[in-house]
Motif scaffolding. Sequence first.
Motif, PDB file in Angstrom:
ATOM      1  N   MET A 122       0.851  -1.190   0.000  1.00 33.80           N
ATOM      2  CA  MET A 122       0.000   0.000   0.000  1.00 33.80           C
ATOM      3  C   MET A 122       0.887   1.241   0.000  1.00 33.80           C
ATOM      4  O   MET A 122       1.936   1.267   0.646  1.00 33.80           O
ATOM      5  CB  MET A 122      -0.881   0.002   1.256  1.00 33.80           C
ATOM      6  N   THR A 123       0.469   2.262  -0.732  1.00 35.80           N
ATOM      7  CA  THR A 123       1.142   3.564  -0.696  1.00 35.80           C
ATOM      8  C   THR A 123       0.119   4.637  -0.366  1.00 35.80           C
ATOM      9  O   THR A 123      -0.938   4.710  -0.996  1.00 35.80           O
ATOM     10  CB  THR A 123       1.811   3.890  -2.046  1.00 35.80           C
ATOM     11  N   VAL A 124       0.416   5.437   0.642  1.00 37.09           N
ATOM     12  CA  VAL A 124      -0.420   6.589   0.988  1.00 37.09           C
ATOM     13  C   VAL A 124       0.396   7.847   0.723  1.00 37.09           C
ATOM     14  O   VAL A 124       1.518   7.996   1.213  1.00 37.09           O
ATOM     15  CB  VAL A 124      -0.871   6.542   2.462  1.00 37.09           C
ATOM     16  N   ARG A 125      -0.179   8.751  -0.057  1.00 34.65           N
ATOM     17  CA  ARG A 125       0.475  10.007  -0.397  1.00 34.65           C
ATOM     18  C   ARG A 125       0.032  11.076   0.620  1.00 34.65           C
ATOM     19  O   ARG A 125      -1.146  11.413   0.698  1.00 34.65           O
ATOM     20  CB  ARG A 125       0.121  10.426  -1.822  1.00 34.65           C
ATOM     21  N   ILE A 126       0.991  11.561   1.385  1.00 36.45           N
ATOM     22  CA  ILE A 126       0.713  12.449   2.514  1.00 36.45           C
ATOM     23  C   ILE A 126       1.132  13.871   2.165  1.00 36.45           C
ATOM     24  O   ILE A 126       2.262  14.106   1.715  1.00 36.45           O
ATOM     25  CB  ILE A 126       1.475  11.979   3.763  1.00 36.45           C
ATOM     26  N   HIS A 127       0.228  14.802   2.386  1.00 40.10           N
ATOM     27  CA  HIS A 127       0.543  16.224   2.225  1.00 40.10           C
ATOM     28  C   HIS A 127       0.764  16.814   3.612  1.00 40.10           C
ATOM     29  O   HIS A 127      -0.186  16.972   4.388  1.00 40.10           O
ATOM     30  CB  HIS A 127      -0.612  16.940   1.523  1.00 40.10           C
ATOM     31  N   ASN A 128       2.035  17.087   3.945  1.00 40.07           N
ATOM     32  CA  ASN A 128       2.316  17.722   5.224  1.00 40.07           C
ATOM     33  C   ASN A 128       2.058  19.218   5.087  1.00 40.07           C
ATOM     34  O   ASN A 128       2.753  19.919   4.340  1.00 40.07           O
ATOM     35  CB  ASN A 128       3.757  17.468   5.673  1.00 40.07           C
ATOM     36  N   THR A 129       1.054  19.716   5.790  1.00 39.68           N
ATOM     37  CA  THR A 129       0.646  21.107   5.624  1.00 39.68           C
ATOM     38  C   THR A 129       1.565  22.081   6.355  1.00 39.68           C
ATOM     39  O   THR A 129       1.515  23.283   6.092  1.00 39.68           O
ATOM     40  CB  THR A 129      -0.807  21.311   6.083  1.00 39.68           C
ATOM     41  N   ASN A 130       2.419  21.575   7.268  1.00 41.98           N
ATOM     42  CA  ASN A 130       3.415  22.443   7.902  1.00 41.98           C
ATOM     43  C   ASN A 130       4.439  22.913   6.879  1.00 41.98           C
ATOM     44  O   ASN A 130       4.823  24.077   6.837  1.00 41.98           O
ATOM     45  CB  ASN A 130       4.150  21.721   9.028  1.00 41.98           C
ATOM     46  N   THR A 131       4.933  21.967   6.079  1.00 40.00           N
ATOM     47  CA  THR A 131       6.025  22.249   5.144  1.00 40.00           C
ATOM     48  C   THR A 131       5.575  22.353   3.692  1.00 40.00           C
ATOM     49  O   THR A 131       6.372  22.694   2.828  1.00 40.00           O
ATOM     50  CB  THR A 131       7.087  21.140   5.238  1.00 40.00           C
ATOM     51  N   LYS A 132       4.291  22.015   3.426  1.00 41.57           N
ATOM     52  CA  LYS A 132       3.742  22.012   2.059  1.00 41.57           C
ATOM     53  C   LYS A 132       4.459  20.994   1.172  1.00 41.57           C
ATOM     54  O   LYS A 132       4.565  21.180  -0.041  1.00 41.57           O
ATOM     55  CB  LYS A 132       3.821  23.414   1.414  1.00 41.57           C
ATOM     56  N   LYS A 133       4.943  19.905   1.771  1.00 47.75           N
ATOM     57  CA  LYS A 133       5.675  18.883   1.041  1.00 47.75           C
ATOM     58  C   LYS A 133       4.865  17.590   0.968  1.00 47.75           C
ATOM     59  O   LYS A 133       3.998  17.333   1.806  1.00 47.75           O
ATOM     60  CB  LYS A 133       7.024  18.606   1.702  1.00 47.75           C
ATOM     61  N   ILE A 134       5.187  16.760  -0.039  1.00 49.37           N
ATOM     62  CA  ILE A 134       4.543  15.467  -0.235  1.00 49.37           C
ATOM     63  C   ILE A 134       5.487  14.355   0.227  1.00 49.37           C
ATOM     64  O   ILE A 134       6.678  14.345  -0.111  1.00 49.37           O
ATOM     65  CB  ILE A 134       4.172  15.247  -1.714  1.00 49.37           C
ATOM     66  N   ILE A 135       4.941  13.423   0.988  1.00 49.53           N
ATOM     67  CA  ILE A 135       5.687  12.245   1.451  1.00 49.53           C
ATOM     68  C   ILE A 135       4.901  11.010   1.038  1.00 49.53           C
ATOM     69  O   ILE A 135       3.677  10.952   1.235  1.00 49.53           O
ATOM     70  CB  ILE A 135       5.877  12.248   2.979  1.00 49.53           C
ATOM     71  N   HIS A 136       5.579  10.015   0.482  1.00 51.49           N
ATOM     72  CA  HIS A 136       4.947   8.749   0.145  1.00 51.49           C
ATOM     73  C   HIS A 136       5.295   7.725   1.215  1.00 51.49           C
ATOM     74  O   HIS A 136       6.482   7.481   1.489  1.00 51.49           O
ATOM     75  CB  HIS A 136       5.415   8.243  -1.220  1.00 51.49           C
ATOM     76  N   ALA A 137       4.278   7.141   1.831  1.00 56.16           N
ATOM     77  CA  ALA A 137       4.460   6.090   2.832  1.00 56.16           C
ATOM     78  C   ALA A 137       4.113   4.751   2.195  1.00 56.16           C
ATOM     79  O   ALA A 137       3.005   4.562   1.701  1.00 56.16           O
ATOM     80  CB  ALA A 137       3.581   6.341   4.051  1.00 56.16           C
ATOM     81  N   HIS A 138       5.080   3.818   2.208  1.00 54.52           N
ATOM     82  CA  HIS A 138       4.898   2.493   1.619  1.00 54.52           C
ATOM     83  C   HIS A 138       4.919   1.452   2.734  1.00 54.52           C
ATOM     84  O   HIS A 138       5.869   1.403   3.525  1.00 54.52           O
ATOM     85  CB  HIS A 138       6.016   2.180   0.622  1.00 54.52           C
TER      86      HIS A 138
END
Length: 380
Positions: A122-138
């Motif tokens: 599974m991959t969840v695409r996370i938008h961290n609103t503190n930094t405005k960056k995208i992180i992919h969690a696998h």
Amino acid sequence: MPLQATRCVFMRGGTSKALMFHVGDLPSDREKWVDIFLAAMGSPDEYGRQLDGMGGGISSLSKVCVIGPPTHPEADVDFLFCQVSPDKASVDYAGNCGNMTSAIGPFAVDEGLVPHPDNGPMTVRIHNTNTKKIIHAHFQVSHGRAEVDGDFRIDGVSGSGSPIRLDFLNPGGARTRGILPSGKAAEMIETDGDASVEASLVDAANPSVFVRASDFGLSGAESPDEIERDAGLLDRLERIRRAASVRMGMSTDLAEAEVQASQPKIALLGSPAEAELLSGAVLQAADQDILCRMISMGRPHRAIPITGALCLAAACRIPGTIAAELVSGGRGNEIRIGHPSGVTLVDAEMRQTPDGVHIERATLYRTARRLFQGEVLYRG
């Protein structure tokens, strides 16, 4: 007055723990969030232990995560990280937490926030609103839930779990104008009453200030307790951190930098050396590529903040930084960071562009586990 109750989940992510809230369970007026988070965590506590709340008396155990629907087209969920001070009436939204980021994907699956398989990757695409960056969690899903069991171990956490790979995409400039906010790989920082010291100001995943331990008469292998006993050292590092915050454009002046206590972090770096760990075991020089002792909210961290580790990985790849000078080279793309609890393995991919250095991604592995679910009770 009766106690207030709000639905939440308590989770461990990496070497941290946090209360996890659905954004819809909190007041629409975000000004009211601070009082809820402080009361739920037991802050401020003049004894520094947060015994009347869910906090654990240190920054890594005094955290809140707020998860909601995505506001970014390339994300599945939004995630706001909130750092609650154990001893002050302060909630800081300045930066992200890499450890707790590892809990966001499993939380989203278990809470039914994202479509997912019954079994498999599974991959969840996370938008961290503190930094405005995208992180992919696998990570793996088993029987419709995020997999918890596995044989992957991380230093600082007893036992093992199922690995979670976090890819921080384009992490440079998380809070500032770019990977090198001042445009320099290393520069001299001056503070009132102190000799100037050379530092590398780097912003990847979360901004950090890196200084040589040797410039303070240290090796970088010191324990957190040794560092904490040296009030003069901590005071000087804090003054350097504040001056660097202004230099990085994060604060307009030193007073604002003092209030913004969680960002940037400051770290003492050293070349690989034998070091006794908090467990009593001895970390050999051959088992690490660089030593790091990071200060978080004015206190020595017992491990290393994950976004700090990612920032250090990026710094190790950038020619001219203090980190690049001290790192022993790493194994392939992996960098083994020695810290008080053991070793954290990180990776960073860099390329040169006409505009300078660009970090494509920074990667690390964590584990996470849901600890309880229900309602948190607090004085309203």
